[in-house]
Design a protein around this motif. Structure first.
Motif, PDB file in Angstrom:
ATOM      1  N   LEU A   1      20.310  26.904   4.681  1.00 25.34           N
ATOM      2  CA  LEU A   1      21.452  26.766   3.656  1.00 25.34           C
ATOM      3  C   LEU A   1      20.980  26.718   2.444  1.00 25.34           C
ATOM      4  O   LEU A   1      19.814  25.993   1.916  1.00 25.34           O
TER       5      LEU A   1
ATOM      6  N   PRO B   1      25.364  30.312   3.260  1.00 26.28           N
ATOM      7  CA  PRO B   1      24.621  30.061   4.419  1.00 26.28           C
ATOM      8  C   PRO B   1      23.361  31.347   4.684  1.00 26.28           C
ATOM      9  O   PRO B   1      23.699  32.394   4.619  1.00 26.28           O
TER      10      PRO B   1
ATOM     11  N   LEU C   1      27.271  24.542  10.890  1.00 27.47           N
ATOM     12  CA  LEU C   1      27.241  26.048  10.662  1.00 27.47           C
ATOM     13  C   LEU C   1      26.032  26.529  10.375  1.00 27.47           C
ATOM     14  O   LEU C   1      25.852  27.886  10.779  1.00 27.47           O
ATOM     15  N   CYS C   2      25.072  25.824  10.116  1.00 25.09           N
ATOM     16  CA  CYS C   2      23.836  26.563   9.511  1.00 25.09           C
ATOM     17  C   CYS C   2      22.560  26.185   9.887  1.00 25.09           C
ATOM     18  O   CYS C   2      22.293  24.778  10.070  1.00 25.09           O
ATOM     19  N   ASP C   3      21.650  27.024  10.329  1.00 27.08           N
ATOM     20  CA  ASP C   3      20.255  26.543  10.409  1.00 27.08           C
ATOM     21  C   ASP C   3      19.753  26.626   8.948  1.00 27.08           C
ATOM     22  O   ASP C   3      18.615  25.460   8.999  1.00 27.08           O
TER      23      ASP C   3
ATOM     24  N   LEU D   1      34.986  30.626   5.607  1.00 26.71           N
ATOM     25  CA  LEU D   1      34.464  29.602   6.627  1.00 26.71           C
ATOM     26  C   LEU D   1      35.140  28.346   6.749  1.00 26.71           C
ATOM     27  O   LEU D   1      35.569  27.662   5.649  1.00 26.71           O
TER      28      LEU D   1
ATOM     29  N   ARG E   1      22.875  31.386   9.719  1.00 22.58           N
ATOM     30  CA  ARG E   1      23.980  31.019  10.584  1.00 22.58           C
ATOM     31  C   ARG E   1      23.459  30.555  11.980  1.00 22.58           C
ATOM     32  O   ARG E   1      22.472  30.869  12.631  1.00 22.58           O
ATOM     33  N   ARG E   2      24.145  29.174  12.317  1.00 20.68           N
ATOM     34  CA  ARG E   2      23.691  28.632  13.768  1.00 20.68           C
ATOM     35  C   ARG E   2      24.320  29.352  14.755  1.00 20.68           C
ATOM     36  O   ARG E   2      25.432  30.010  14.805  1.00 20.68           O
ATOM     37  N   SER E   3      23.569  29.912  15.792  1.00 22.40           N
ATOM     38  CA  SER E   3      24.094  30.715  16.800  1.00 22.40           C
ATOM     39  C   SER E   3      25.038  29.906  17.832  1.00 22.40           C
ATOM     40  O   SER E   3      25.168  28.841  17.790  1.00 22.40           O
TER      41      SER E   3
END
Length: 785
Positions: free
Chosen positions: A701, A772, A697-699, A650, A775-777
């Motif tokens: 974590l 993660p 990157l993330c909603d 990543l 993951r963020r869309s």
């Protein structure tokens, strides 16, 4: 109804009334093979590329033809070979069939409890038949039974029914086909076999009294399969031109014991040390005949304790002597060169204090000699005057050591054999010149495992050595051998000196009572194997020879070392290992929690590069794939680097700032284990603050670690202690901690790590291990942009 092997003896006493016929399955019930799986015998067949693959595929093809053309589920051996050799003449097919039958006869033997069951049936006046799923015909199978069990037992068997003659196996209707041919009704038949579907469910459907013979429990069955897998890793010929031998199968089946600790000693350690000690007996006899005088075997305590007990259980006579690497080296300093060699090759981690103790320097002199540090100590001890004093002390020590041997029955001029687990024979290397020159002894060494890296020219052999396995295999087995040492040792301190009458003076040895009790149970199981070995076999298979037992012992050892079960790891978790260098230092044999942390934070490559006592045991809770990878890499010496393990990384946006400016950079985070990633960010000697934009990157974590490490020691060199991390006091913006280390992140979430809390003297890096979760869309990323 079901029965274990130990319950077969009284089976007819428990049978329903009115039984007039005993029906038996053949393979793995009456007739067993000295191999792990039936296909192993095909390795003996002279087929290009190895017999197992081609012979197995020919049978598959024959069965497909029979089912498609005639609706038959079973085939004959001739049909199989006609598919294997489609253009061969009939005479060639006959010869090929004869070779397979010879291979079967070479590896087959009769299981003693079932033989006794036949004898019991004969005494009671019961007719005995055999009902078998097999491609052999009745005549071929009877000849095989006679070869395995003897003509007398074969004559006690009446009719033989083979599935190949009826075109249908037991599970699909063979019993229905043969029942009209029998002189008794179904209710008067007792059938015994090892396959539940074929030998219990199928006959039970038509009223036959059926007994499922449980050959192995699930744990034993899995362990035997894993041993065969280990055998193929160790030895290229296994399952190519040689079977995966398993002569200990009957003993494992008869071990009707619920104590898993005892079972470890019986089923795993038993075959290893039984084979080793039988070989020792042959070696002692051969050396005695060669020398024309009796060779006196000396088992070196502490690790030689259990082998000594097994040797005596097999009828051997030997002495046990307390000689450690520590005492052997002290006696070996009669030569100045031996002293120089010792001082110059020690790793940096060996302190001056430890070396002073090894050289025999009295404690009241040590403080003065070691106070200026390790390098100064070595220079001092290499001076001629210091060398002379060390040699004088070694002479007196060697005389005390020989007094210990004399107390064990050794006389000047004797021929002695030093016996130990191995794996290098260091004690023999340093002690043999002294014993030969000073006391006139003729010295040899015999070891369970010998991986001699230097060609010493000494009389050394290993039950497992370069004559049987390449150095890659021997190196792999040597790595986690501390486990075997702990299973074989005696719970007493390590010898550091000898008294005036040869009595051993020990230090340490105060290991936990729990560990000693566990070890005692394991050793009891091993001795039980030695005391009863062979009782499950009425006539040994022709292939049950020294080579098959050695191959099986090596496979048992490799399986235990590299593919331990969860039960075994739980047993080992109570063990501590003492360093045995004249100190009382102990370390845990394994630590599964620390290994799990290491995997998540650094990955398998880093963990395997560290010197762990039993890394496969630590990795076992993580699943078999990791241990298979480790075993393969070590056994075959694969040239793998940390970058080879970096996949699916990543890219993290990171802000690096000092008191003058800030810069946005991209940092590659690499996979470690179990979905975790590791990002390393240089921070100098405490100059920079770091902000990681996780929200991009993330909603969701999970953060495992955020800590500062010295750059130079982030990956320690061999023998160097790992660095102690300095926790990073992180601040979180837009990151809500919903659980320990678990964060819900907004799109602009930031983790801020201030500079090192104090000025460092060397460059550091910030290591962040994270996972993660969500993951963020892509849509969210576009909106954030």
């Amino acid at each position: 109804m079901s029965a274990r092997a130990a319950e077969l003896a009284g089976l007819l006493d428990r049978a329903p009334p009115g039984i007039g016929m005993l029906s038996l399955d053949c393979f793995d019930t009456l007739v067993w093979r000295n191999v792990q799986a039936p296909i192993d015998i095909f390795a003996d067949l002279p087929i290009p590329g190895g017999g197992i693959w081609s012979r197995t595929q020919a049978e598959i093809l024959a069965r497909r033809h029979a089912l498609a053309a005639e609706g038959r589920h079973e085939v004959t051996l001739r049909e199989i070979y006609r598919n294997l050799h489609p253009f061969a003449a009939d005479g060639e097919i006959d010869a090929a069939i004869a070779r397979e039958l010879e291979a079967e006869a070479r590896h087959c033997y009769a299981f003693a409890p079932v033989v006794e069951l036949i004898r019991d049936a004969q005494r009671r006046g019961l007719e005995v038949i055999v009902v078998s799923d097999t491609y052999l015909d009745a005549d071929q199978l009877r000849a095989l039974i006679a070869s395995a069990a003897g003509d007398e037992i074969a004559a006690m068997v009446g009719r033989i029914f083979c599935s190949s003659a009826y075109g249908v196996p037991k599970s699909l209707g063979l019993f229905e086909r043969i029942l009209p041919e029998l002189p008794v009704p179904a209710s008067a038949i007792l059938h015994v076999g090892d396959n539940k579907a074929a030998d219990q469910d199928a006959p039970g459907r038509i009223g036959i009294n059926a007994v499922h013979f449980i050959q192995f429990d699930a744990a034993a069955e899995q362990r035997l399969r894993m041993e065969a897998a280990a055998a193929t890793m160790l030895q290229p010929r296994v399952r190519r031109t040689s079977p995966a031998f398993q002569p200990h199968r009957p003993m494992v089946s008869l071990a009707d014991h619920d104590d898993r600790t005892w079972a470890l000693g019986h089923n795993v350690l038993g075959p290893i040390l039984h084979g080793f000690c039988r070989w020792l007996g042959d070696e002692i006899d051969a050396d005695s005949a060669r020398l024309g005088r009796a060779v006196k075997p000396l088992f070196l305590l502490r690790d030689g304790h259990l082998p000594h007990r097994v040797f005596e259980a097999l009828g051997g006579a030997a002495a046990a002597v307390e000689i450690s690497r520590f005492t052997a080296r002290r006696a070996g300093f009669l030569r100045a060169q031996a002293i120089r060699d010792y001082l110059c090759v020690q790793e940096d981690s060996v302190t001056a204090e430890v070396m002073a103790g090894q050289l025999g320097i009295p404690r009241h002199e040590r403080d003065r000699i070691v106070r200026d540090g390790r390098a100064a100590f070595i220079r001092t001890m290499l001076q001629p005057k210091a060398l002379g004093r060390t040699r004088e002390r070694a002479e007196a020590f060697a005389d005390r050591l020989f007094g210990h041997l004399e107390a064990a029955g050794v006389e000047r001029g004797d021929a002695v054999m030093l016996i130990d687990l191995g794996y290098n024979g260091t004690a023999q290397d340093v002690l043999e010149p002294v014993l030969r020159a000073r006391y006139g002894l003729d010295v040899s060494g015999r070891y369970l495992l010998l991986r001699e890296e230097q060609q010493t020219g000494l009389d050394k052999k290993g039950y497992l050595d370069h004559r049987h396995y390449d150095m890659g295999a021997l190196h792999a087995l040597s790595g986690p051998v501390a486990l075997i040492e702990q299973l074989c040792t005696v719970p007493q301190g390590s010898v550091v000196d000898y008294g005036p009458k040869g009595e051993a003076i020990r230090r340490g040895g105060d290991l936990k009572a729990t560990q000693n009790n566990i070890r005692d149970r394991i050793q009891d199981g091993c001795l039980a194997f030695a005391n009863t070995a062979g009782r499950g076999v009425s006539r040994p298979a022709a292939s049950d020879d020294a080579r098959s037992r050695r191959d099986a012992a090596a496979a048992c050892l490799a399986r235990l070392l590299f593919m331990p079960s969860a039960d075994e790891v739980e047993i080992f978790s109570a063990f501590e290992h003492d360093v045995n260098l004249g100190t009382s230092e102990t370390v845990r044999l394994l630590d599964t929690d620390e290994a799990a942390d290491g995997l998540r934070r650094r990955g398998l490559f880093y963990l395997s590069g560290n010197k762990r006592l039993h890394l496969p045991g630590e990795l076992q809770p993580q699943g078999l794939p990791l241990n298979l990878a480790l075993f393969s890499a070590v056994r075959f010496g694969l040239e793998l680097r940390a970058t080879d393990f970096e996949a699916g990384g990543l890219t993290l946006p990171v802000i690096v700032a000092d008191d003058r400016s800030q810069t946005l950079i991209e940092v590659e985070a690499h996979r470690t284990h179990d979905g975790y990633y590791l990002a390393t960010i240089p921070v100098g000697g405490g100059d920079y603050a770091v902000g990681v934009q996780f929200g991009v990157l993330c909603d969701w974590l999970q953060i495992e670690e955020a800590a500062f490490y010295p750059v130079r020691r982030f990956t320690p060199r061999p023998g160097e202690d790992k660095a102690t991390p300095i926790p990073a006091p992180a601040l979180f913006e837009g990151m809500n901690e919903e659980g320990e280390g678990l964060f819900r992140c907004s799109a602009d979430a930031l983790m801020l790590a201030p500079p090192l809390p104090q000025t460092a003297r060397e460059p550091h890096l910030l290591a962040i291990t994270f996972r993660p979760i969500v993951r963020r869309s892509a849509d969210a990323l576009r909106k954030a942009a």
